[in-house]
Design a protein around this motif. Structure first.
Motif, PDB file in Angstrom:
ATOM      1  N   GLU A 187       2.234   0.561  -7.911  1.00  0.00           N
ATOM      2  CA  GLU A 187       1.300   1.643  -8.243  1.00  0.00           C
ATOM      3  C   GLU A 187       0.262   1.169  -9.264  1.00  0.00           C
ATOM      4  O   GLU A 187      -0.925   1.502  -9.165  1.00  0.00           O
ATOM      5  CB  GLU A 187       2.045   2.862  -8.808  1.00  0.00           C
ATOM      6  N   LEU A 197       4.863   2.289   1.010  1.00  0.00           N
ATOM      7  CA  LEU A 197       5.792   2.886   0.030  1.00  0.00           C
ATOM      8  C   LEU A 197       6.451   4.131   0.622  1.00  0.00           C
ATOM      9  O   LEU A 197       7.663   4.337   0.486  1.00  0.00           O
ATOM     10  CB  LEU A 197       5.049   3.232  -1.267  1.00  0.00           C
ATOM     11  N   ASN A 198       5.648   4.964   1.270  1.00  0.00           N
ATOM     12  CA  ASN A 198       6.202   6.179   1.883  1.00  0.00           C
ATOM     13  C   ASN A 198       7.228   5.857   2.962  1.00  0.00           C
ATOM     14  O   ASN A 198       8.291   6.488   3.046  1.00  0.00           O
ATOM     15  CB  ASN A 198       5.080   7.032   2.485  1.00  0.00           C
ATOM     16  N   ARG A 225       3.122   8.798  -7.045  1.00  0.00           N
ATOM     17  CA  ARG A 225       3.221   9.082  -5.617  1.00  0.00           C
ATOM     18  C   ARG A 225       4.178  10.254  -5.441  1.00  0.00           C
ATOM     19  O   ARG A 225       5.223  10.311  -6.079  1.00  0.00           O
ATOM     20  CB  ARG A 225       3.772   7.843  -4.901  1.00  0.00           C
ATOM     21  N   GLU A 250       8.509   0.186  -7.299  1.00  0.00           N
ATOM     22  CA  GLU A 250       7.216   0.722  -6.855  1.00  0.00           C
ATOM     23  C   GLU A 250       6.262   0.926  -8.024  1.00  0.00           C
ATOM     24  O   GLU A 250       5.052   0.997  -7.847  1.00  0.00           O
ATOM     25  CB  GLU A 250       7.388   2.027  -6.053  1.00  0.00           C
ATOM     26  N   ASN A 300       0.846  -1.205   0.000  1.00  0.00           N
ATOM     27  CA  ASN A 300       0.000   0.000   0.000  1.00  0.00           C
ATOM     28  C   ASN A 300       0.882   1.257   0.000  1.00  0.00           C
ATOM     29  O   ASN A 300       2.109   1.170   0.144  1.00  0.00           O
ATOM     30  CB  ASN A 300      -0.978   0.001   1.187  1.00  0.00           C
ATOM     31  N   GLU A 301       0.233   2.409  -0.152  1.00  0.00           N
ATOM     32  CA  GLU A 301       0.965   3.680  -0.269  1.00  0.00           C
ATOM     33  C   GLU A 301       1.701   4.044   1.022  1.00  0.00           C
ATOM     34  O   GLU A 301       2.782   4.616   0.984  1.00  0.00           O
ATOM     35  CB  GLU A 301      -0.010   4.816  -0.619  1.00  0.00           C
ATOM     36  N   LEU A 311      -2.224  -1.106  -7.461  1.00  0.00           N
ATOM     37  CA  LEU A 311      -3.144  -0.341  -6.606  1.00  0.00           C
ATOM     38  C   LEU A 311      -4.193   0.368  -7.467  1.00  0.00           C
ATOM     39  O   LEU A 311      -5.368   0.454  -7.095  1.00  0.00           O
ATOM     40  CB  LEU A 311      -2.369   0.657  -5.731  1.00  0.00           C
TER      41      LEU A 311
END
Ligand SMILES: NC(=O)c1ccc[n+]([C@@H]2O[C@H](COP(=O)([O-])OP(=O)(O)OC[C@H]3O[C@@H](n4cnc5c(N)ncnc54)[C@H](O)[C@@H]3O)[C@@H](O)[C@H]2O)c1
Length: 340
Positions: free
Chosen positions: A311, A102-103, A329, A307, A98-99, A314
């Motif tokens: 992406e 990733l962050n 992102r 990533e 999920n994002e 998702l």
């Protein structure tokens, strides 16, 4: 090169073999299931240390590289733990689910002195490399990837994380078909939008994620690439990939390649890319990663490269039949993210 492996399940023998063939020395292994230790220790000549707590292992051993072979939801925290200690890490796909993950990973990537590599090993298959070279100066205007495999109740019941939204992060798309989507993206570039549908028709009550997925991606040049993937089949067929430029139409069915209507064969008529070329992706990838570490070069499948496919997945999951943009992102360097 002192190496450790976290997660000693189904994929770990391929990593152990690849590490050894790349000249790495496995000094430690870690799993929360003690039943997994014996086989791994045997494969490493009974010389490595064993741990059930991976952070304890990272703090106790002098490690050059860690291989992460654990369930999807654990990748992000384990990557960060390695990078925050400046330990190089090769993580199995997907890099994250999920994002938020990733962050978090990017925060560690921008601070570390170590290199993160992600195991999207099909880019290292000889047939794929041949095609990549063939299309080097050509613009792809259409492409298709199809995965038709068997994954039944026995497979999903073999480990608790499988088939769960929270721990696997999705179904056929984020697990089995990730490599196919990665190759479509690698050849065609990041698309602009996607329209997608997914379903679960044969695994109701067994998984809470998709068993089948369709995705129609729009390219920046107006072309499209399509992915179809299902685990509902009663047999696992070879994956097919097809690419079209103005000059070339190429089809890859498992080992067999057809370019502009002609089989690509050796002089004896046998397929150019025989069985030996499949399944060696891990070895090729690990050898290249270790060479990059030894020579101070950047490994090509880093966080930012890995990533991209996450992406796309998702966006597939978000679509539900609507056309959705493939958003980029915002890098954490430009975000107000609280330091951990
Ligand atoms: N690149 C490929 O082609 C490929 C193929 C298969 C699997 N994989 C990936 O490999 C990863 C593992 O898949 P698998 O099929 O081997 O799963 P698995 O369930 O067989 O093995 C996972 C192992 O991790 C261990 N584990 C769980 N939590 C742990 C923790 N906190 N600390 C240490 N160990 C822990 C489990 O006990 C288990 O032994 C997944 O990311 C999967 O997508 C990649």
């Amino acid at each position: 090169m002192n190496v450790a492996v976290i997660g000693l399940g189904a994929i770990s023998p391929l990593h152990i073999n690849a590490i050894q063939s790349a000249g790495g020395k496995i000094v430690a292994v870690c799993d929360i299931d003690p039943a997994k230790f014996e086989k791994a220790r045997k494969a490493t000549g009974f010389t490595c240390s064993i741990y059930s707590n991976y952070k304890q292992m990272l703090d106790s051993e002098d490690l050059d590289v860690v291989h992460i072979c654990t369930p999807h939801y654990l990748h992000a925290e384990m990557i960060c733990a390695c990078l925050d200690r400046n330990i190089n890490v090769l993580c199995e796909k997907p890099v994250a689910i999920n994002e938020i993950q990733l962050n978090l990973i990017e925060l560690s990537v921008v601070r570390t002195k170590a290199q993160l590599a992600v195991c999207q090993q099909n880019r290292f298959n000889a047939s794929v490399r041949y095609l990549k070279e063939l299309f080097k100066d050509q613009e792809i205007v259409a492409a298709s990837g199809n995965l038709c495999w068997q994954r039944d109740a026995a497979y999903y019941n073999s480990a608790e994380w499988r088939g769960t939204h929270l721990q696997e992060g999705g179904g056929v798309m984020i697990n089995q078909a990730l490599h196919t989507l990665d190759l479509l993206q690698w050849f065609c570039g990041m698309p602009e939008t996607v329209i997608a549908h997914n379903s679960n028709d044969t695994l109701q009550g067994i998984i809470d994620v998709e068993e089948s997925q369709l995705g129609i991606f729009k390219l920046k040049n107006g072309g499209r690439f399509i992915i179809t993937a299902t685990n509902a089949c009663t047999h696992s067929f070879p994956i097919t990939l097809m690419f079209k430029s103005a000059e070339t139409e190429a089809v890859l069915i498992g080992d067999h390649m057809i370019v502009n209507g002609k089989f690509v064969t050796k002089s004896d008529g046998l397929p150019l890319f025989g069985k030996e070329e499949w399944g060696v992706g891990h070895v090729n990838l690990v050898r290249e990663y270790y060479a990059c570490l030894r020579e101070g070069r950047k490994f090509p499948i880093d966080f930012y490269e890995a990533e991209k496919v996450v992406e796309l997945i998702l966006a597939l999951y978000a679509s539900q039949g609507e056309e959705v943009p493939i958003g980029e992102r915002e890098p954490v360097g430009r975000q107000k993210v609280l330091a951990r």
